[in-house]
Write a protein that holds these residues in place. Structure first.
Motif, mmCIF file in Angstrom:
data_model
loop_
_atom_site.group_PDB
_atom_site.id
_atom_site.type_symbol
_atom_site.label_atom_id
_atom_site.label_comp_id
_atom_site.label_asym_id
_atom_site.label_seq_id
_atom_site.Cartn_x
_atom_site.Cartn_y
_atom_site.Cartn_z
ATOM 1 N N ARG A 196 -13.697 1.371 4.918
ATOM 2 C CA ARG A 196 -14.664 0.785 3.991
ATOM 3 C C ARG A 196 -15.861 0.385 4.842
ATOM 4 O O ARG A 196 -15.731 -0.427 5.764
ATOM 5 N N TRP A 200 -3.319 -3.018 6.523
ATOM 6 C CA TRP A 200 -2.980 -4.082 5.574
ATOM 7 C C TRP A 200 -2.803 -5.400 6.311
ATOM 8 O O TRP A 200 -3.252 -6.463 5.868
ATOM 9 N N GLU A 222 0.811 -1.213 0.000
ATOM 10 C CA GLU A 222 0.000 0.000 0.000
ATOM 11 C C GLU A 222 0.845 1.265 0.000
ATOM 12 O O GLU A 222 0.344 2.336 -0.273
ATOM 13 N N GLU A 263 -13.856 9.033 4.915
ATOM 14 C CA GLU A 263 -12.626 9.460 5.587
ATOM 15 C C GLU A 263 -12.721 9.143 7.082
ATOM 16 O O GLU A 263 -13.774 9.358 7.681
ATOM 17 N N ARG A 319 -10.010 -0.773 7.212
ATOM 18 C CA ARG A 319 -9.422 0.556 7.158
ATOM 19 C C ARG A 319 -8.465 0.566 5.967
ATOM 20 O O ARG A 319 -7.706 -0.386 5.774
ATOM 21 N N LEU A 320 -8.515 1.605 5.162
ATOM 22 C CA LEU A 320 -7.691 1.666 3.955
ATOM 23 C C LEU A 320 -6.613 2.726 4.152
ATOM 24 O O LEU A 320 -6.920 3.913 4.299
ATOM 25 N N HIS A 321 -5.386 2.248 4.173
ATOM 26 C CA HIS A 321 -4.226 3.088 4.483
ATOM 27 C C HIS A 321 -3.998 4.108 3.370
ATOM 28 O O HIS A 321 -3.955 3.730 2.192
ATOM 29 N N HIS A 322 -3.831 5.398 3.722
ATOM 30 C CA HIS A 322 -3.534 6.467 2.750
ATOM 31 C C HIS A 322 -4.451 6.387 1.527
ATOM 32 O O HIS A 322 -4.002 6.445 0.388
ATOM 33 N N TYR A 323 -5.744 6.231 1.763
ATOM 34 C CA TYR A 323 -6.669 5.978 0.654
ATOM 35 C C TYR A 323 -6.874 7.198 -0.227
ATOM 36 O O TYR A 323 -6.953 7.098 -1.450
ATOM 37 N N TYR A 324 -6.958 8.353 0.414
ATOM 38 C CA TYR A 324 -7.259 9.555 -0.367
ATOM 39 C C TYR A 324 -5.988 10.235 -0.868
ATOM 40 O O TYR A 324 -4.918 10.065 -0.296
ATOM 41 N N GLU A 330 -16.754 4.219 0.902
ATOM 42 C CA GLU A 330 -15.594 4.628 1.690
ATOM 43 C C GLU A 330 -15.878 5.986 2.320
ATOM 44 O O GLU A 330 -16.512 6.834 1.696
ATOM 45 N N ASP A 372 -6.487 8.220 5.753
ATOM 46 C CA ASP A 372 -7.027 6.854 5.712
ATOM 47 C C ASP A 372 -8.537 6.922 5.480
ATOM 48 O O ASP A 372 -9.167 7.935 5.777
#
Lengths: 721, 182
Positions: free
Chosen positions: B154, A444, A170, B121, B141-146, B119, B151
C-alpha cells in the motif's frame, strides 16, 4: 438492481441437472432484467448508498469467463462427472495401471493439500478430487479408500488447528469449508484401514523379495499388481506415501497435546515423515521411467512423480461452492515444490516441539522471533500460537502475572489479590494479544503491532496514575513493611516501558523484512531505531538492577539461598547486544546523513511533499504512542543536518559496535542463534569502518547500501564511479 | 511492435476523460495489462463519479495510456485513490505514466485531499520506482492481496499540511537530543 446492461440470457439453457437447493428454486429473471434495461440507457449507472466500490468490484458479468464461475465447467455436478466415467472405480481393470493411477492420485493430492495450505480454497484443491468428495464409492478399494479417508481427516485436523488459533485474518480461505462433506466418524476410521493396507503391502513386498522356497509359503498372497519385475518398486512407492500420510496425521494429533508426552511423540512422527518424504522423492526415478523414454522434459512443473495427469480431478467441480468471491485462478504447486513445502513445515513443527516451555518471557519472545525468521507458513504458526496461549495462560499453564514477575526475579504465586487486580487482568489480555500477533504472518504482524502500541501506551499512562497515587499514600516505601502487591505493580509499571519499546523495535525491524523502506529513508529509520534501542537498553539495565537487588535480599534472608546469577548475566548480556545495535544505528545515521548532506546520496524529495511528510507517515504510530515524548522530526533534523563526510572518521560508532561484538561473543558461546547475530553485527561494523575511511578520502565514490551481513543493519558498498 | 526510437514524445497528447466513447479505450488497455479482472461496473463507478481524475494519453490517435482514480472520505481524512494506471509496453520509459498520474494527483491536491493511496504488486519494480520518485512511501505490505496470490504494497503520499499562522509558546521547554552533531 445492479445489472445495468442487457445480458443475453435465454431461459432454454437452464439445465435440469443443476439441482435447486433446499430453500431455493430456479426462477426466470429475464423479464426483470429486460424491465430494468428499458429503464436505463447505455452508460447510466444506478447510484445508491449501498453501491460503493466494493459492490462495483463484487458485481459479476454473466458469461465472462474470468468472473462467471458457472460458465466454464466440464460437468454440471459431481453426479454427472461420475456417470460420465470421469472417476471410475476401480480406476482400471489392469492392476498395474490401477496401482500407477493411485500413486498419481496420491501425489496430486499432496500437491493440492500444500496449495491449500498456501492460501487457496479447499474446494478447488483437495476437494477437486472425486474420490475424496465421495469416499463411499471406493469402499471396495481398500488402498484408495483408506488413503482418501485419511486425507479428509488430515484436512479436518488442519482446519481445526487454524480456526482454533484464529491467526487466519488474512489467510482466511484455509478454514472456509463451504459445507464440504467432512464426515468425522467415518474419516477417523481411515487410519486403522490404512494401517491394514500398509500391513498387506509389507507382506507383498516381503513375498516378492523372498527366495523361491519361502515364496511357496507365501503363495496364497496375491501380488500388488501383475508385473513381477515392477512389484518391489511399486510396493515401496506405495509404502512411503502411505507411511507419510499416517505419520503426518499422527504429528498433527500429537501436537494438540503439548503437555505430557505429546511433543516427544510428535517429534518421532515428524522424523518418520521426513524420512518417508525422502523415499517418496527417490521413487520418482522408477515412476518416471516410461516418460523419460518418451522424451518428456517439462517434468519439473508436473504435479505427480510420474509426470502423468491424475485421474478423477476437476477443479471446476466445486466452483459453485467456492463463494463468496469469484473463484481464484489456481496454479497448483509442482510436485517437487509441494515436497519442499512439507519438509519446511515439518522442520517448523519440530522446532515448536523442541521448545523447552520455559516460563520466562525473555525466552518466549526470543523463541518466537527466531521461529519467524524462516517465514513459516500458516499451519505451523497456528500450532505455535495454540501452544503459547491456551485458556488465557502461557502454555495453558503459567499466568502472565507470574511470567512478568519472574522477569525481575519475583515470585507472586501466593499473591492471590494481585491476580484479580484490574491492571493485571488487562495486562494479561495485552500479553495474549501480543503473543498471538507475533505468530501472525509478517505483514499482518507489523500492522497489528503498530496498532497495539497505542493500547499499551494508554494502559501504561492509566496504570502510572493509579500506582503513583497509591505509592504516595503508602509512605513506608520498602517492600518489607509496605504493601507487597503495590511494590510488584510498581515494578510492572516500570517494565511496561521496556515492553513497549520492544514492540516498537520489532515494528521498525519488520519494515526491513517487508521491504517497506527505500534507501532514501534509511537515515530516518536508523535514527528512530537508535532512539528506541536506547530506551529499551536503559529500561533493561534498570531491570538488571531490580533483579540484583531482589536476589541480594533473598540471599540475605536465607543463607542457603542459591542466587540466580544466570538470569542477571543473561539480561546483562542482552543489554550489551542492544548497546552494539545502538552504536551501529548511530553510525549508519551519521554516515547516511553525511552522504545526503554532501549530495552523494539522493535526497528524499518528490514534487508533492518533503522528508517531513515521509517521516510523519512512517513513524505516525510510534509518535501516537509517545515514542519518543518530544518532537521527533525536529530532533532528527537537528541531529543530522550538520554531519559532514570529513568528520566521519572522528565518529567511533562502528568501532564501538565492533568492540562490543568481540567482547560479548564469548558470552553467547552456548547460544548459536545469538552468536550468529553478534557475528553478523560485527561484520557490518567491520565493513562500514572500511567504507567510512574510503568515503572520507574520496567524495567521487558511489555508495549504495546492501543487507549482505545482517537483515536490518546495512553494509555500505563503495564503487568507483 | 513499434520501434521505441520512432516515438516523438512531443506527439503524445493528454486529455481528461470526456465521455462514454473513452470507456472502451480504457477498458481494453486495463484488460490487456493488469492481472485483476474488473467488471464494467468497476470502470463506470470510477469514471462517472470522478471523471476529472481520469486521464488518457494518445499517440497519433491511438490510446496508449490511462489513469483511473477516485477520492472521498476515509477514516476522517479526505483521500485520493489511484485505481488503475496503464501505459502499453512500447510506450513505457518515456514519462507518460508519470505525466498521467501527476495530473490526477494535482487535481486531488487542489480538491482538498490530504493524502493519496494505491496498491502495487511487490514485484512491479517500475511502478514502485515511479511512485517513489513522486514521494510515495510503502506504508504497508498486504499479504496475498491479488487473486494471483501476490503480495501488494500500500503506497501513500501525504501532502504537506496547509500552513496556518503559528503562535509560538514562549516558555516551551522541549527535550532535545544533541547526539550526532558532535
Amino acid at each position: 438492481m445492479q445489472k445495468e446492461e442487457s445480458s443475453s440470457i435465454h431461459n432454454e439453457s437452464t439445465n435440469d441437472s443443476i439441482p435447486s437447493g433446499a430453500n431455493s428454486v430456479w426462477a426466470d429473471v429475464s423479464p426483470l432484467l429486460s424491465a430494468s434495461c428499458s429503464d436505463l440507457h447505455e452508460g447510466e449507472l444506478i447510484h445508491g448508498d449501498n453501491f460503493n466500490l466494493f459492490a462495483a468490484m463484487s458485481a459479476l458479468e454473466i458469461m465472462d469467463p474470468k468472473m462467471d464461475s458457472g460458465m466454464v465447467s466440464a460437468f454440471y455436478s459431481i453426479d454427472e462427472a461420475i456417470e460420465s466415467g470421469f472417476a471410475p472405480v476401480p480406476i482400471s481393470s489392469d492392476r498395474t495401471v490401477n496401482v500407477e493411477s493411485i500413486i498419481d492420485i496420491m501425489d496430486h493430492l499432496l500437491v493440492c493439500e500444500a496449495t491449500w495450505h498456501m492460501g487457496h480454497s479447499l474446494a478447488q484443491t483437495v476437494f477437486s478430487c472425486i474420490y475424496v468428495l465421495r469416499p463411499e464409492r471406493t469402499s471396495s478399494q481398500a488402498l484408495l479408500h483408506s488413503y482418501c479417508r485419511v486425507i479428509r481427516a488430515t484436512c479436518r485436523a488442519v482446519v481445526s488447528v487454524v480456526s482454533d488459533a484464529r491467526t487466519n485474518e488474512e489467510d482466511d480461505l484455509l478454514t472456509m469449508t463451504y459445507g464440504l462433506p467432512f464426515n468425522g466418524d467415518e474419516d477417523a476410521k481411515g487410519l486403522s484401514l490404512l494401517n491394514a493396507v500398509e500391513e498387506t503391502i509389507c507382506r507383498q513386498l516381503r513375498a516378492c523379495k523372498a527366495t523361491s522356497s519361502k515364496r511357496r509359503l507365501l503363495e496364497e498372497l496375491e501380488p500388488l499388481q501383475t508385473n513381477p519385475h515392477l512389484e518391489e518398486s511399486f510396493c515401496k512407492a506405495l509404502l512411503c506415501r502411505i507411511r507419510f500420510r499416517k505419520h503426518f496425521l499422527h504429528t498433527l494429533n500429537c501436537m494438540r497435546r503439548p503437555q505430557g508426552r505429546g511433543f516427544e511423540l510428535a517429534r518421532k512422527h515428524i522424523a518418520s515423515c521426513i524420512s518417508e518424504l525422502d523415499y517418496v522423492l527417490e521413487s520418482a526415478e522408477f515412476l518416471r521411467l516410461d516418460l523419460v523414454e518418451n522424451g518428456e522434459n517439462e517434468i519439473e512443473e508436473r504435479t505427480t512423480a510420474s509426470g502423468r495427469h491424475p485421474i478423477g480431478f476437476d477443479s471446476t467441480l466445486n466452483k459453485r461452492l467456492s463463494a463468496p468471491t469469484p473463484p481464484r485462478a489456481i496454479k497448483l504447486l509442482s510436485w517437487k515444490k509441494a515436497l519442499g513445502y512439507y519438509v519446511k513445515l515439518l522442520h517448523n513443527l519440530d522446532e515448536i516441539c523442541g521448545f523447552s516451555l520455559e516460563p520466562d518471557l525473555d525466552f518466549v519472545l526470543q523463541f518466537v522471533i527466531q521461529f519467524q525468521k524462516s517465514r513459516p507458513d500458516l499451519v505451523s504458526r497456528a500450532h505455535l500460537q495454540l501452544l503459547l496461549v491456551q485458556d488465557g495462560k502461557l502454555f495453558g499453564r503459567d499466568t502472565f502475572l507470574a511470567i512478568c514477575a519472574r522477569g525481575f526475579g519475583l515470585d507472586v504465586t501466593k499473591d492471590h489479590a494481585l491476580q484479580k487486580n484490574e491492571y493485571i487482568l488487562q495486562l494479561s489480555q495485552l500479553m495474549i494479544n501480543l503473543l498471538k500477533i507475533l505468530c501472525a504472518n509478517a505483514p499482518w504482524q507489523r500492522r497489528k503491532l503498530g496498532k497495539i502500541l497505542n493500547d499499551w501506551s494508554i494502559f501504561r499512562v492509566q496504570m502510572g496514575i493509579t500506582v503513583g497515587q497509591a505509592m504516595q499514600q503508602d509512605t513506608s516505601r520498602t517492600p518489607k513493611n509496605g504493601d507487597k502487591s503495590l511494590f510488584i505493580l510498581n515494578h510492572i509499571y516500570g517494565w511496561l516501558e521496556e515492553q513497549i519499546s520492544w514492540v516498537a523495535l520489532r515494528f521498525l525491524m519488520l519494515g526491513f523484512d517487508l521491504e517497506l523502506y527505500s534507501p532514501s529513508e534509511y537515515c530516518m529509520v536508523y535514527w528512530y531505531m537508535y532512539i528506541i534501542l536506547w530506551k529499551l537498553a536503559e529500561k533493561a539495565r534498570f531491570r538488571v538492577l531490580i533483579i540484583v537487588n531482589t536476589e541480594e535480599r533473598k540471599a540475605k534472608k536465607n543463607k542457603d539461598y542459591h542466587r540466580d546469577m544466570a538470569r542477571e548475566d543473561r539480561i546483562s548480556l542482552w543489554v550489551l547486544l542492544l548497546q552494539c545495535q545502538i552504536s551501529l544505528s548511530q553510525g549508519l545515521t551519521v554516515m547516511l546523513s553525511a552522504l545526503r548532506n554532501q549530495g552523494m546520496c539522493l535526497k528524499s524529495q518528490g514534487p508533492f511533499n518533503t522528508e517531513s511528510e515521509k517521516f510523519a507517515q512512517h513513524f505516525e504510530l510510534l509518535q501516537k504512542a509517545s515514542l519518543p515524548e518530544y518532537d521527533a522530526y525536529e530532533s532528527f533534523t537537528e541531529s543530522t543536518s550538520h554531519t559532514r563526510l570529513d568528520y566521519l572518521p572522528v565518529y567511533e560508532y562502528f568501532r564501538d559496535a565492533q568492540k562490543i561484538a568481540k567482547d560479548i561473543k564469548v558470552g553467547f558461546a552456548n547460544d548459536p542463534d545469538k552468536l550468529a547475530e553478534v557475528r553478523a553485527l560485527e561484520q557490518v561494523a567491520e565493513h562500514n569502518i572500511i567504507a567510512v575511511n574510503l568515503i572520507s578520502q574520496d567524495c567521487s565514490l558511489k555508495v549504495s547500501f546492501e543487507f549482505t551481513h545482517h537483515p536490518y543493519f546495512a553494509s555500505a558498498v563503495v564503487r568507483r564511479s | 511492435m513499434e520501434d521505441k526510437e520512432k516515438i516523438d514524445e512531443a506527439e503524445i497528447e493528454y486529455t481528461s476523460y470526456a465521455g462514454e466513447h473513452h470507456l472502451p479505450l480504457i477498458m481494453s488497455l486495463v484488460d490487456q495489462e493488469l492481472s485483476e479482472p474488473y467488471s464494467i461496473f468497476t470502470y463506470r463507478y470510477f469514471v462517472y463519479l470522478w471523471p476529472q481524475l481520469c486521464f488518457l494519453a494518445f499517440h497519433k490517435g491511438r490510446c496508449v495510456g490511462t489513469v483511473v482514480c477516485k477520492m472521498g472520505e476515509h477514516r476522517q481524512t479526505y483521500r485520493g485513490y489511484i485505481a488503475m494506471l496503464v501505459v502499453i509496453k512500447p510506450y513505457r520509459g518515456r514519462g507518460i505514466a508519470t505525466e498521467l498520474v501527476t495530473r490526477s494527483i494535482k487535481v486531488m491536491m487542489e480538491s482538498g485531499c490530504e493524502e493519496v493511496t494505491l496498491e502495487a504488486e511487490v514485484s512491479n519494480k517500475g511502478a514502485l520506482a515511479l511512485y517513489g520518485r513522486l514521494g510515495f512511501i510503502r506504508a504497508k505490505r498486504l499479504h496475498h492481496y491479488y487473486l494471483n496470490g501476490m503480495d501488494a504494497f500500500r503506497l501513500k503520499l501525504l501532502f504537506p499540511k496547509p500552513r496556518v499562522p503559528q503562535i509560538a509558546p514562549q516558555d516551551q521547554t522541549q527535550q532535545k537530543q544533541e547526539i550526532f552533531t558532535g
